[in-house]
Design a protein around this motif. Structure first.
Motif, PDB file in Angstrom:
ATOM      1  N   PRO A  94      18.324  31.916  29.639  1.00 37.34           N
ATOM      2  CA  PRO A  94      19.322  31.971  30.705  1.00 37.34           C
ATOM      3  C   PRO A  94      20.194  33.216  30.532  1.00 37.34           C
ATOM      4  O   PRO A  94      20.367  33.717  29.415  1.00 37.34           O
ATOM      5  CB  PRO A  94      20.129  30.684  30.501  1.00 37.34           C
ATOM      6  CG  PRO A  94      19.183  29.767  29.792  1.00 37.34           C
ATOM      7  CD  PRO A  94      18.349  30.643  28.901  1.00 37.34           C
ATOM      8  N   VAL A  95      20.765  33.682  31.615  1.00 38.26           N
ATOM      9  CA  VAL A  95      21.471  34.968  31.616  1.00 38.26           C
ATOM     10  C   VAL A  95      22.579  35.022  30.564  1.00 38.26           C
ATOM     11  O   VAL A  95      22.663  35.981  29.794  1.00 38.26           O
ATOM     12  CB  VAL A  95      22.062  35.256  33.024  1.00 38.26           C
ATOM     13  CG1 VAL A  95      22.875  36.547  32.995  1.00 38.26           C
ATOM     14  CG2 VAL A  95      20.943  35.364  34.037  1.00 38.26           C
ATOM     15  N   GLU A  96      23.427  34.005  30.494  1.00 30.01           N
ATOM     16  CA  GLU A  96      24.536  34.053  29.563  1.00 30.01           C
ATOM     17  C   GLU A  96      24.063  33.978  28.114  1.00 30.01           C
ATOM     18  O   GLU A  96      24.701  34.519  27.208  1.00 30.01           O
ATOM     19  CB  GLU A  96      25.539  32.928  29.859  1.00 30.01           C
ATOM     20  CG  GLU A  96      26.944  33.186  29.332  1.00 30.01           C
ATOM     21  CD  GLU A  96      27.530  34.527  29.760  1.00 30.01           C
ATOM     22  OE1 GLU A  96      28.166  35.187  28.920  1.00 30.01           O
ATOM     23  OE2 GLU A  96      27.344  34.925  30.931  1.00 30.01           O
ATOM     24  N   ALA A 122      22.165  43.057  31.618  1.00 31.75           N
ATOM     25  CA  ALA A 122      22.721  43.939  32.648  1.00 31.75           C
ATOM     26  C   ALA A 122      21.874  43.898  33.919  1.00 31.75           C
ATOM     27  O   ALA A 122      22.403  43.996  35.041  1.00 31.75           O
ATOM     28  CB  ALA A 122      22.807  45.368  32.121  1.00 31.75           C
ATOM     29  N   GLN A 123      20.566  43.747  33.763  1.00 34.87           N
ATOM     30  CA  GLN A 123      19.688  43.635  34.933  1.00 34.87           C
ATOM     31  C   GLN A 123      19.974  42.356  35.714  1.00 34.87           C
ATOM     32  O   GLN A 123      20.015  42.361  36.944  1.00 34.87           O
ATOM     33  CB  GLN A 123      18.221  43.634  34.503  1.00 34.87           C
ATOM     34  CG  GLN A 123      17.718  44.945  33.945  1.00 34.87           C
ATOM     35  CD  GLN A 123      16.288  44.825  33.453  1.00 34.87           C
ATOM     36  OE1 GLN A 123      15.571  43.903  33.808  1.00 34.87           O
ATOM     37  NE2 GLN A 123      15.882  45.753  32.612  1.00 34.87           N
ATOM     38  N   SER A 129      30.530  43.795  33.542  1.00 39.32           N
ATOM     39  CA  SER A 129      30.706  45.115  32.911  1.00 39.32           C
ATOM     40  C   SER A 129      30.431  45.108  31.408  1.00 39.32           C
ATOM     41  O   SER A 129      30.292  46.170  30.797  1.00 39.32           O
ATOM     42  CB  SER A 129      32.136  45.608  33.145  1.00 39.32           C
ATOM     43  OG  SER A 129      33.071  44.790  32.453  1.00 39.32           O
ATOM     44  N   ARG A 130      30.346  43.931  30.800  1.00 42.57           N
ATOM     45  CA  ARG A 130      30.295  43.862  29.336  1.00 42.57           C
ATOM     46  C   ARG A 130      29.072  44.560  28.752  1.00 42.57           C
ATOM     47  O   ARG A 130      29.176  45.382  27.829  1.00 42.57           O
ATOM     48  CB  ARG A 130      30.344  42.407  28.876  1.00 42.57           C
ATOM     49  CG  ARG A 130      31.659  41.717  29.122  1.00 42.57           C
ATOM     50  CD  ARG A 130      31.594  40.260  28.724  1.00 42.57           C
ATOM     51  NE  ARG A 130      30.622  39.524  29.540  1.00 42.57           N
ATOM     52  CZ  ARG A 130      30.236  38.274  29.295  1.00 42.57           C
ATOM     53  NH1 ARG A 130      30.740  37.621  28.254  1.00 42.57           N
ATOM     54  NH2 ARG A 130      29.364  37.676  30.082  1.00 42.57           N
ATOM     55  N   SER A 131      27.872  44.233  29.255  1.00 44.02           N
ATOM     56  CA  SER A 131      26.657  44.799  28.672  1.00 44.02           C
ATOM     57  C   SER A 131      26.600  46.310  28.844  1.00 44.02           C
ATOM     58  O   SER A 131      26.129  47.029  27.962  1.00 44.02           O
ATOM     59  CB  SER A 131      25.418  44.147  29.301  1.00 44.02           C
ATOM     60  OG  SER A 131      25.205  42.871  28.748  1.00 44.02           O
ATOM     61  N   LYS A 132      27.095  46.793  29.970  1.00 42.04           N
ATOM     62  CA  LYS A 132      27.105  48.241  30.188  1.00 42.04           C
ATOM     63  C   LYS A 132      28.002  48.923  29.159  1.00 42.04           C
ATOM     64  O   LYS A 132      27.664  49.991  28.627  1.00 42.04           O
ATOM     65  CB  LYS A 132      27.575  48.545  31.609  1.00 42.04           C
ATOM     66  CG  LYS A 132      26.627  48.025  32.688  1.00 42.04           C
ATOM     67  CD  LYS A 132      27.218  48.186  34.078  1.00 42.04           C
ATOM     68  CE  LYS A 132      26.315  47.529  35.114  1.00 42.04           C
ATOM     69  NZ  LYS A 132      26.920  47.568  36.476  1.00 42.04           N
ATOM     70  N   SER A 512      15.752  52.906  36.515  1.00 42.47           N
ATOM     71  CA  SER A 512      17.184  52.598  36.375  1.00 42.47           C
ATOM     72  C   SER A 512      17.573  52.138  34.970  1.00 42.47           C
ATOM     73  O   SER A 512      18.748  52.175  34.600  1.00 42.47           O
ATOM     74  CB  SER A 512      17.589  51.526  37.386  1.00 42.47           C
ATOM     75  OG  SER A 512      16.808  50.352  37.207  1.00 42.47           O
ATOM     76  N   ASP A 513      16.582  51.677  34.193  1.00 42.02           N
ATOM     77  CA  ASP A 513      16.884  51.178  32.845  1.00 42.02           C
ATOM     78  C   ASP A 513      16.788  52.269  31.777  1.00 42.02           C
ATOM     79  O   ASP A 513      16.948  51.992  30.591  1.00 42.02           O
ATOM     80  CB  ASP A 513      15.916  50.049  32.462  1.00 42.02           C
ATOM     81  CG  ASP A 513      16.098  48.833  33.357  1.00 42.02           C
ATOM     82  OD1 ASP A 513      17.212  48.668  33.857  1.00 42.02           O
ATOM     83  OD2 ASP A 513      15.134  48.087  33.546  1.00 42.02           O
ATOM     84  N   ALA A 514      16.487  53.505  32.180  1.00 39.44           N
ATOM     85  CA  ALA A 514      16.307  54.584  31.201  1.00 39.44           C
ATOM     86  C   ALA A 514      17.610  54.893  30.473  1.00 39.44           C
ATOM     87  O   ALA A 514      18.704  54.764  31.040  1.00 39.44           O
ATOM     88  CB  ALA A 514      15.797  55.844  31.909  1.00 39.44           C
ATOM     89  N   PHE A 515      17.495  55.304  29.217  1.00 41.85           N
ATOM     90  CA  PHE A 515      18.667  55.682  28.438  1.00 41.85           C
ATOM     91  C   PHE A 515      18.224  56.582  27.288  1.00 41.85           C
ATOM     92  O   PHE A 515      17.029  56.719  27.009  1.00 41.85           O
ATOM     93  CB  PHE A 515      19.405  54.452  27.907  1.00 41.85           C
ATOM     94  CG  PHE A 515      18.644  53.660  26.882  1.00 41.85           C
ATOM     95  CD1 PHE A 515      18.906  53.794  25.527  1.00 41.85           C
ATOM     96  CD2 PHE A 515      17.643  52.778  27.272  1.00 41.85           C
ATOM     97  CE1 PHE A 515      18.214  53.065  24.582  1.00 41.85           C
ATOM     98  CE2 PHE A 515      16.944  52.028  26.333  1.00 41.85           C
ATOM     99  CZ  PHE A 515      17.228  52.171  24.985  1.00 41.85           C
TER     100      PHE A 515
END
Length: 547
Positions: A94-96, A122-123, A129-132, A512-515
């Motif tokens: 689950p997301v959380e 984040a996806q 904003s936390r994961s970013k 969009s997930d590149a880093f």
């Protein structure tokens, strides 16, 4: 036909006890799960863990594993929490829980694995904003160690094997919260299996060291929790956190006990008089961790009151005609979807606080910001912050020393008190001019070292992605990770500026997930050297060729 019916009836009667036994077992497991849920809701996580581990309900298997992981996280056993999150992650989380797992991995020092789960969160939660913030911090971890030589940190000798945290200054010592008292099992707080928090004081001796420890008066301490305090007005007034006794809520009722702020002042004998509940407190939510401005006009605190941004937010209340006014939220520059707590005001203008929703080293980190200018929020970095929980920072009025609390390794108890001093910066000597003799042969410059790569993807599917998915990118490399992730990288860059330009182009192509990540990290993450995707396509083509 009669023979068949007779046999059927015999079989039916024989099966009934088995069916009844199975139904009994199902009901028994459901009752056990309900008991575990009750303990979990009541924050009695240790008992909840015991019960959850006994539950054998197949369709609730992942749910139970996640509850065990969360319970271990709540009691501070992050290694066990990681183990159970890993067991549960065989299926999509689950997301959380994706975020919670990432937080555990971050605090356990597994930054790269944490990064993958933050990215996944984040996806699925693009408005959070936390994961970013956490991903940005991981990409720039070295910056948090730039000032590590600016502080000297020491573990205080007044710590016990229990929990101590939340210092407030007295003229001749400090006040702090602790569970150090040894009590009977029936008087223990279920969540920590220790005594309830009380407020203690310790005074400085002639050499400036903290000495004998005594409890504050009976008017302050009760049989339930008394938490962090702030002492102001020349040591004559105090606001502190306490279980709201007026709520008449007991732990055995399986309800959450709210925390509220109480104020008291010294009487003519120098003792604390009977505390009074602050006017804006309510039983439906908690209020705690008070801080008062130097002029005594503004009260800062943490609360999960309705209308906030996250779990607990920071608020401010102004003293008007002797009473505290309606609290105001400090806004999203300070508060996040996570938890902000333990504020401290230095000189009426600098706010120090702890947060688990902003980028940092892990767990709760300590931050500061100006209340009078447009200064951004700053992470204090190491050694004040660590990968564990660091909180309750206070700075002495002299401005160069103070205390904070942490559950970092190397302590004595659960949470411990630490002293810190700020070192004076050493003057820098001018560099000596470089002298090159005329007859010296200057060697050619070495080849530049490649430092960064762009990570495009991280997939759990081991099959190499189709070439069309990589568009026109040449030189893509696939890394098979030890953690089950298959990572795809593009390019190698010496400087950060060049790498960022390439990253921007990659993102514009739809990745969009590149880093960015340092090349050296892949030797730790991967089972072996990365493989060129082009070579993998050729190998697969040869493997499937018909001769």
């Amino acid at each position: 036909m009669k023979v068949f019916n007779t046999v059927f009836i015999i079989v039916l009667f024989c099966c009934q006890p088995v069916l009844m036994a199975q139904q009994h077992n199902v009901e028994k497991e459901k009752r056990k799960l309900a008991q575990a849920e009750t303990m979990y809701a009541n924050m009695d996580y240790r008992k909840a863990i015991e019960l959850y581990k006994q539950v054998k309900v197949t369709d609730k298997e992942q749910f139970v594993k996640l509850r065990i992981a969360s319970s271990y996280k709540n009691v501070g056993d992050l290694q066990s929490a990681e183990e159970w999150y890993r067991k549960a992650s065989s299926k999509q989380l689950p997301v959380e829980d994706q975020y919670a797992y990432a937080e555990v991995l971050m605090s356990n020092g597994k930054h790269d694995e944490a990064s993958e789960w933050y990215r996944l969160h984040a996806q699925h939660a693009p408005d959070d904003s936390r994961s970013k913030s956490k991903l940005a911090a991981i990409a720039n971890l070295s910056s948090y160690y730039e000032k590590k030589d600016s502080y000297e940190v020491q573990l205080l000798n007044i710590n016990s094997s229990y929990s101590e945290f939340g210092v407030s200054f007295l003229e001749d010592g400090i006040v702090f919260a602790s569970t150090r008292e040894e009590v009977a099992p029936k008087k223990r707080y279920n969540r920590t299996n220790s005594a309830y928090l009380d407020l203690y004081q310790s005074k400085y001796d002639e050499d400036g060291n903290l000495g004998a420890i005594t409890k504050l008066g009976k008017n302050v301490n009760t049989k339930y929790h008394e938490g962090p305090a702030v002492i102001y007005a020349g040591g004559n007034k105090m606001i502190f956190t306490r279980n709201n006794a007026d709520a008449k809520v007991k732990e055995k009722d399986h309800k959450l006990v709210s925390f509220q702020l109480f104020e008291t002042q010294k009487d003519k004998k120098g003792d604390w008089d009977k505390p009074r509940l602050l006017s804006f407190g309510e039983e439906k939510y908690s209020v705690g961790h008070a801080a008062v401005s130097q002029n005594g006009k503004l009260l800062y605190f943490s609360s999960n009151r309705p209308g906030g941004i996250g779990g607990t937010d920071l608020y401010v209340s102004e003293n008007l005609n002797g009473g505290w006014g309606t609290p105001k939220n400090l806004g999203d520059e300070i508060n996040t979807e996570g938890n902000e707590m333990f504020p401290f005001i230095s000189g009426d203008s600098l706010l120090y606080f702890s947060s688990d929703g902003k980028g940092g080293l892990g767990g709760l980190d300590i931050y500061r910001t100006s209340l009078t200018s447009q200064q951004s929020v700053e992470n204090l970095g190491a050694p004040i912050n660590s990968e564990k929980d660091d909180f309750a920072f206070v700075l002495h009025k002299e401005g160069n020393w103070g205390y904070f609390s942490s559950n970092r390794p190397g302590g004595i108890g659960d949470d411990d008190l630490y002293y810190f001093s700020i070192k004076a910066p050493q003057p820098k000597l001018p560099p000596e001019p470089e002298v090159i003799p005329n007859d010296t042969i200057i060697a050619e410059k070495p080849e530049p070292t490649k430092v960064y790569v762009v990570q495009i993807l991280a997939l759990l599917n081991p099959v190499t992605v189709h070439k069309s998915f990589l568009q026109d990118l040449e030189g893509v490399v696939k890394h098979d990770g030890k953690d089950g992730f298959h990572r795809y990288t593009y390019g190698e860059y010496e400087g950060l500026e060049e790498a960022l330009e390439s990253l921007e182009k990659i993102i514009d192509k739809g990745y969009s997930d590149a880093f960015l990540r340092r090349i050296e990290r892949y030797s730790e993450l991967s089972k072996g050297p990365g493989k060129s995707v082009d070579e993998l396509y050729i190998s697969e083509a040869k493997k499937n060729a018909v001769f």
